[in-house]
Design a protein around this motif. Structure first.
Motif, PDB file in Angstrom:
ATOM      1  N   ARG A 115       0.853  -1.196   0.000  1.00 32.29           N
ATOM      2  CA  ARG A 115       0.000   0.000   0.000  1.00 32.29           C
ATOM      3  C   ARG A 115       0.890   1.248   0.000  1.00 32.29           C
ATOM      4  O   ARG A 115       1.807   1.364   0.817  1.00 32.29           O
ATOM      5  CB  ARG A 115      -0.907   0.010   1.227  1.00 32.29           C
ATOM      6  N   ASP A 137      -5.730   3.300  -2.344  1.00 30.15           N
ATOM      7  CA  ASP A 137      -6.167   1.918  -2.184  1.00 30.15           C
ATOM      8  C   ASP A 137      -6.989   1.440  -3.381  1.00 30.15           C
ATOM      9  O   ASP A 137      -6.825   0.309  -3.847  1.00 30.15           O
ATOM     10  CB  ASP A 137      -6.983   1.749  -0.900  1.00 30.15           C
ATOM     11  N   ARG A 173     -12.662  -3.424   2.993  1.00 32.14           N
ATOM     12  CA  ARG A 173     -11.467  -4.132   3.455  1.00 32.14           C
ATOM     13  C   ARG A 173     -11.255  -5.433   2.688  1.00 32.14           C
ATOM     14  O   ARG A 173     -10.126  -5.900   2.523  1.00 32.14           O
ATOM     15  CB  ARG A 173     -11.580  -4.441   4.949  1.00 32.14           C
ATOM     16  N   ASP A 197      -4.943  -5.244   3.554  1.00 29.33           N
ATOM     17  CA  ASP A 197      -4.341  -5.419   4.876  1.00 29.33           C
ATOM     18  C   ASP A 197      -3.721  -4.085   5.309  1.00 29.33           C
ATOM     19  O   ASP A 197      -3.739  -3.107   4.559  1.00 29.33           O
ATOM     20  CB  ASP A 197      -3.283  -6.526   4.813  1.00 29.33           C
ATOM     21  N   ASN A 198      -3.159  -4.057   6.498  1.00 32.75           N
ATOM     22  CA  ASN A 198      -2.535  -2.810   6.971  1.00 32.75           C
ATOM     23  C   ASN A 198      -1.380  -2.365   6.077  1.00 32.75           C
ATOM     24  O   ASN A 198      -1.169  -1.174   5.868  1.00 32.75           O
ATOM     25  CB  ASN A 198      -2.028  -2.979   8.404  1.00 32.75           C
ATOM     26  N   ASP A 199      -0.621  -3.335   5.530  1.00 34.34           N
ATOM     27  CA  ASP A 199       0.581  -3.010   4.764  1.00 34.34           C
ATOM     28  C   ASP A 199       0.472  -3.302   3.278  1.00 34.34           C
ATOM     29  O   ASP A 199       1.272  -2.796   2.495  1.00 34.34           O
ATOM     30  CB  ASP A 199       1.784  -3.793   5.309  1.00 34.34           C
TER      31      ASP A 199
END
Length: 206
Positions: A115, A137, A173, A197-199
């Motif tokens: 990301r 995103d 998400r 995901d977060n990363d």
């Protein structure tokens, strides 16, 4: 770090590995002989990624109960990977992560991307209608979706701008993204799974 994500998808599974280890440590985590074909890889970063893929594959083969968990990865002339037997495989890696999609009986595609705000700058490379993306995103998911469709369907879809178009899309998400196809031999659409995901962004299709 060992396998950090495993997603069941139809007759297959998708795995993600966070690459924290050295190439030597990763080689030790893979099955005997799985990294023997990497002696010619000179880039340390590239070597770690390839070793991580093999360590991840070894863990996933154990998970699905495959008798030969130390399968070697082979490559076709176009660079696409394959395994001996009935399992189909797709591979991807990005900064710090590796992903593998295994499936029994049908071809697959997987892609993983970090990301990053830079994703919006890449839009002209893969999308004719660049103005439709309002955030990084969205751009990353759509770029990644086209990458894994290309891995599934091959060279006919190498021109992302002309051969694939994204239907209306508002990222969550996780979900499914529909990619329209316009090729000489393949038309219609592909439904691509994704998760943010977060990363990283992960996409997969079969």
């Amino acid at each position: 770090m060992p396998l950090i994500k495993l997603i069941t998808s139809g007759a297959g599974c998708v795995g993600v590995w966070k690459i924290d280890e050295t190439a030597g440590e990763l080689t030790g985590l893979a099955g005997a002989g799985m990294c023997d074909d990497l002696s010619g890889v000179s880039s340390p970063k590239r070597l770690r990624e390839k070793c991580a893929v093999r360590a991840l594959l070894y863990c996933m083969l154990q998970h699905i109960g495959e008798k030969n968990c130390a399968m070697r990865i082979h490559y076709r002339e176009d660079g696409s990977p394959y395994l001996d037997g009935k399992l189909f495989i797709s591979i991807s890696h990005t900064d710090g992560y590796a992903a593998v999609f295994l499936n029994t009986g049908i071809p697959v595609g997987v892609d993983i991307e970090t990301r990053s705000p830079r994703a919006l700058k890449l839009v002209p490379r893969f999308e004719a209608e660049g103005g439709k993306y309002a955030d990084p995103d969205s751009a990353t998911v759509c770029w990644s979706a086209k990458e894994c469709v290309f891995k599934l369907l091959g060279e006919e879809f190498s021109d992302f701008r002309k051969t694939m178009h994204i239907r209306s899309f508002s990222p969550a998400r996780s979900g499914i993204l529909r990619v329209g196809l316009c090729g000489n031999r393949s038309n219609g659409c592909c439904d691509v799974n994704y998760c943010i995901d977060n990363d990283y962004v992960l996409t997969w299709v079969s």
